[in-house]
Design a protein around this motif. Structure first.
Motif, PDB file in Angstrom:
ATOM      1  N   HIS A 292      45.260  47.925  29.018  1.00 52.14           N
ATOM      2  CA  HIS A 292      43.886  47.945  29.533  1.00 52.14           C
ATOM      3  C   HIS A 292      43.815  48.816  30.792  1.00 52.14           C
ATOM      4  CE1 HIS A 292      40.124  46.567  31.281  1.00 52.14           C
ATOM      5  NE2 HIS A 292      39.820  46.074  30.081  1.00 52.14           N
ATOM      6  N   PRO A 293      42.724  49.562  30.977  1.00 45.26           N
ATOM      7  CA  PRO A 293      42.575  50.408  32.167  1.00 45.26           C
ATOM      8  C   PRO A 293      42.684  49.650  33.488  1.00 45.26           C
ATOM      9  CG  PRO A 293      40.867  50.921  30.564  1.00 45.26           C
ATOM     10  CD  PRO A 293      41.595  49.711  30.056  1.00 45.26           C
ATOM     11  N   HIS A 294      42.417  48.341  33.470  1.00 44.32           N
ATOM     12  CA  HIS A 294      42.508  47.558  34.707  1.00 44.32           C
ATOM     13  C   HIS A 294      43.866  47.737  35.375  1.00 44.32           C
ATOM     14  CE1 HIS A 294      42.197  44.296  37.558  1.00 44.32           C
ATOM     15  NE2 HIS A 294      43.208  43.661  36.979  1.00 44.32           N
ATOM     16  N   PHE A 295      44.933  47.788  34.584  1.00 42.04           N
ATOM     17  CA  PHE A 295      46.266  47.980  35.165  1.00 42.04           C
ATOM     18  C   PHE A 295      46.929  49.278  34.720  1.00 42.04           C
ATOM     19  CE2 PHE A 295      46.575  44.899  31.664  1.00 42.04           C
ATOM     20  CZ  PHE A 295      47.355  45.619  30.765  1.00 42.04           C
ATOM     21  N   ALA A 296      46.416  49.912  33.658  1.00 40.19           N
ATOM     22  CA  ALA A 296      46.991  51.174  33.207  1.00 40.19           C
ATOM     23  C   ALA A 296      46.512  52.351  34.060  1.00 40.19           C
ATOM     24  CB  ALA A 296      46.650  51.424  31.738  1.00 40.19           C
ATOM     25  N   ILE A 297      45.322  52.222  34.655  1.00 38.96           N
ATOM     26  CA  ILE A 297      44.763  53.290  35.487  1.00 38.96           C
ATOM     27  C   ILE A 297      44.421  52.767  36.881  1.00 38.96           C
ATOM     28  CG2 ILE A 297      42.857  54.942  35.743  1.00 38.96           C
ATOM     29  CD1 ILE A 297      42.707  54.966  32.631  1.00 38.96           C
ATOM     30  N   PHE A 298      43.661  51.678  36.933  1.00 33.10           N
ATOM     31  CA  PHE A 298      43.300  51.071  38.218  1.00 33.10           C
ATOM     32  C   PHE A 298      44.491  50.280  38.764  1.00 33.10           C
ATOM     33  CE2 PHE A 298      39.062  51.556  36.189  1.00 33.10           C
ATOM     34  CZ  PHE A 298      38.442  52.294  37.183  1.00 33.10           C
ATOM     35  N   PRO A 299      44.444  49.867  40.020  1.00 31.09           N
ATOM     36  CA  PRO A 299      45.587  49.155  40.612  1.00 31.09           C
ATOM     37  C   PRO A 299      45.617  47.656  40.312  1.00 31.09           C
ATOM     38  CG  PRO A 299      43.949  49.569  42.305  1.00 31.09           C
ATOM     39  CD  PRO A 299      43.457  50.249  41.048  1.00 31.09           C
ATOM     40  N   GLY A 300      45.041  47.250  39.192  1.00 25.83           N
ATOM     41  CA  GLY A 300      45.086  45.847  38.809  1.00 25.83           C
ATOM     42  C   GLY A 300      46.485  45.427  38.415  1.00 25.83           C
ATOM     43  N   ASP A 301      46.728  44.122  38.475  1.00 31.18           N
ATOM     44  CA  ASP A 301      48.054  43.599  38.160  1.00 31.18           C
ATOM     45  C   ASP A 301      48.163  43.084  36.734  1.00 31.18           C
ATOM     46  OD1 ASP A 301      49.262  43.911  40.783  1.00 31.18           O
ATOM     47  OD2 ASP A 301      47.798  42.415  41.402  1.00 31.18           O
ATOM     48  N   ALA A 302      47.139  42.357  36.279  1.00 32.15           N
ATOM     49  CA  ALA A 302      47.247  41.697  34.983  1.00 32.15           C
ATOM     50  C   ALA A 302      45.883  41.243  34.512  1.00 32.15           C
ATOM     51  CB  ALA A 302      48.178  40.489  35.097  1.00 32.15           C
TER      52      ALA A 302
ATOM     53  N   VAL B  21      41.565  33.231  49.604  1.00 36.04           N
ATOM     54  CA  VAL B  21      42.055  34.476  49.035  1.00 36.04           C
ATOM     55  C   VAL B  21      42.737  34.140  47.718  1.00 36.04           C
ATOM     56  CG1 VAL B  21      43.631  36.420  49.329  1.00 36.04           C
ATOM     57  CG2 VAL B  21      42.373  35.521  51.300  1.00 36.04           C
ATOM     58  N   ASN B  22      42.400  34.865  46.670  1.00 37.27           N
ATOM     59  CA  ASN B  22      43.105  34.738  45.410  1.00 37.27           C
ATOM     60  C   ASN B  22      43.178  36.121  44.769  1.00 37.27           C
ATOM     61  OD1 ASN B  22      40.779  35.226  43.715  1.00 37.27           O
ATOM     62  ND2 ASN B  22      40.119  33.153  44.203  1.00 37.27           N
ATOM     63  N   GLU B  23      43.795  36.204  43.625  1.00 35.90           N
ATOM     64  CA  GLU B  23      43.978  37.491  42.971  1.00 35.90           C
ATOM     65  C   GLU B  23      42.907  37.784  41.923  1.00 35.90           C
ATOM     66  OE1 GLU B  23      48.029  37.698  41.597  1.00 35.90           O
ATOM     67  OE2 GLU B  23      48.798  37.636  43.646  1.00 35.90           O
ATOM     68  N   ILE B  24      41.933  36.898  41.756  1.00 36.08           N
ATOM     69  CA  ILE B  24      40.906  37.101  40.747  1.00 36.08           C
ATOM     70  C   ILE B  24      39.935  38.180  41.217  1.00 36.08           C
ATOM     71  CG2 ILE B  24      38.978  36.042  39.520  1.00 36.08           C
ATOM     72  CD1 ILE B  24      40.519  33.354  39.841  1.00 36.08           C
TER      73      ILE B  24
ATOM     74  N   MET C 172      34.615  30.863  15.854  1.00 31.69           N
ATOM     75  CA  MET C 172      35.848  31.502  16.283  1.00 31.69           C
ATOM     76  C   MET C 172      36.136  31.079  17.723  1.00 31.69           C
ATOM     77  SD  MET C 172      37.154  35.469  16.046  1.00 31.69           S
ATOM     78  CE  MET C 172      36.498  35.576  14.417  1.00 31.69           C
ATOM     79  N   PRO C 173      37.396  30.874  18.083  1.00 28.42           N
ATOM     80  CA  PRO C 173      37.739  30.455  19.447  1.00 28.42           C
ATOM     81  C   PRO C 173      37.327  31.485  20.501  1.00 28.42           C
ATOM     82  CG  PRO C 173      39.594  30.123  17.961  1.00 28.42           C
ATOM     83  CD  PRO C 173      38.560  30.891  17.203  1.00 28.42           C
ATOM     84  N   ARG C 174      36.916  30.956  21.649  1.00 28.84           N
ATOM     85  CA  ARG C 174      36.527  31.791  22.791  1.00 28.84           C
ATOM     86  C   ARG C 174      37.602  31.723  23.859  1.00 28.84           C
ATOM     87  NH1 ARG C 174      31.974  29.735  25.546  1.00 28.84           N
ATOM     88  NH2 ARG C 174      32.827  27.722  24.997  1.00 28.84           N
ATOM     89  N   PHE C 175      37.754  32.823  24.596  1.00 31.31           N
ATOM     90  CA  PHE C 175      38.778  32.922  25.624  1.00 31.31           C
ATOM     91  C   PHE C 175      38.202  33.557  26.886  1.00 31.31           C
ATOM     92  CE2 PHE C 175      40.720  32.954  21.515  1.00 31.31           C
ATOM     93  CZ  PHE C 175      41.782  32.067  21.656  1.00 31.31           C
ATOM     94  N   LEU C 176      38.611  33.019  28.013  1.00 25.82           N
ATOM     95  CA  LEU C 176      38.281  33.607  29.307  1.00 25.82           C
ATOM     96  C   LEU C 176      39.431  34.533  29.677  1.00 25.82           C
ATOM     97  CD1 LEU C 176      36.526  33.742  31.883  1.00 25.82           C
ATOM     98  CD2 LEU C 176      37.906  31.844  32.764  1.00 25.82           C
ATOM     99  N   ALA C 177      39.112  35.778  29.947  1.00 23.82           N
ATOM    100  CA  ALA C 177      40.108  36.740  30.406  1.00 23.82           C
ATOM    101  C   ALA C 177      39.793  37.046  31.867  1.00 23.82           C
ATOM    102  CB  ALA C 177      40.056  38.006  29.564  1.00 23.82           C
ATOM    103  N   VAL C 178      40.750  36.773  32.725  1.00 22.08           N
ATOM    104  CA  VAL C 178      40.567  36.945  34.163  1.00 22.08           C
ATOM    105  C   VAL C 178      41.396  38.135  34.625  1.00 22.08           C
ATOM    106  CG1 VAL C 178      40.889  35.863  36.419  1.00 22.08           C
ATOM    107  CG2 VAL C 178      40.144  34.483  34.471  1.00 22.08           C
ATOM    108  N   TYR C 179      40.727  39.107  35.221  1.00 14.75           N
ATOM    109  CA  TYR C 179      41.409  40.264  35.790  1.00 14.75           C
ATOM    110  C   TYR C 179      41.974  39.871  37.155  1.00 14.75           C
ATOM    111  CZ  TYR C 179      38.600  42.780  32.337  1.00 14.75           C
ATOM    112  OH  TYR C 179      38.008  43.217  31.175  1.00 14.75           O
ATOM    113  N   THR C 180      43.245  40.208  37.398  1.00  7.11           N
ATOM    114  CA  THR C 180      43.843  39.894  38.691  1.00  7.11           C
ATOM    115  C   THR C 180      44.318  41.173  39.385  1.00  7.11           C
ATOM    116  OG1 THR C 180      46.075  39.527  37.785  1.00  7.11           O
ATOM    117  CG2 THR C 180      44.597  37.614  37.912  1.00  7.11           C
ATOM    118  N   MET C 181      44.256  41.119  40.709  1.00  5.21           N
ATOM    119  CA  MET C 181      44.717  42.226  41.529  1.00  5.21           C
ATOM    120  C   MET C 181      45.148  41.650  42.875  1.00  5.21           C
ATOM    121  SD  MET C 181      42.696  45.696  42.758  1.00  5.21           S
ATOM    122  CE  MET C 181      42.091  46.004  41.122  1.00  5.21           C
ATOM    123  N   ARG C 182      46.341  41.963  43.271  1.00  3.24           N
ATOM    124  CA  ARG C 182      46.835  41.471  44.561  1.00  3.24           C
ATOM    125  C   ARG C 182      46.019  42.080  45.700  1.00  3.24           C
ATOM    126  NH1 ARG C 182      51.872  42.876  41.987  1.00  3.24           N
ATOM    127  NH2 ARG C 182      52.721  40.975  41.088  1.00  3.24           N
ATOM    128  N   PRO C 183      45.676  41.286  46.703  1.00  2.00           N
ATOM    129  CA  PRO C 183      44.884  41.812  47.829  1.00  2.00           C
ATOM    130  C   PRO C 183      45.511  43.048  48.472  1.00  2.00           C
ATOM    131  CG  PRO C 183      44.948  39.431  47.934  1.00  2.00           C
ATOM    132  CD  PRO C 183      45.898  39.834  46.836  1.00  2.00           C
TER     133      PRO C 183
END
Length: 113
Positions: free
Chosen positions: A94-104, A70-73, A1-12
């Protein structure tokens, strides 16, 4: 099955704004977000190949040497899914942006084994 990298981003600036909140407010976000994240991982356990983790400050290495950067990762996880759309749908609300201040969460396929 294909594998995917999911990167959490958040503006500084969002990280800074979160860290400037009173400790009680930060704790309230954590109290809601951490269990939601654990529940998300439990719901998608079969698709998670590597839980990854959150990451800190960046150093960039180029032919000119090593420098601060500096990056958003702010974290990553490796998942498997039928295709990139199925992988992306794993992260809806996802809680990363639904609850925490993550962007995407940015999803990209591995193109090598």
């Amino acid at each position: 099955m294909p594998r995917f990298l999911a990167v959490y981003t958040m503006r500084p600036e969002n990280v800074a704004r979160f860290r400037q909140m009173p400790e009680a407010e930060q704790a309230a976000v954590d109290a809601a977000g951490v269990p939601a994240w654990v529940a998300w991982e439990a719901r998608h356990a079969a698709a998670i190949l590597d839980r990854g983790g959150m990451v800190g400050k960046t150093r960039r290495v180029t032919k000119d040497g090593v420098a601060e950067a500096v990056n958003e990762i702010c974290g990553y996880v490796v998942v498997e899914a039928e295709d990139i759309d199925a992988a992306a749908y794993l992260f809806e609300n996802h809680p990363h942006f639904a609850i925490f201040p993550g962007d995407a969460v940015e999803i990209m396929p591995f193109v090598t084994d």
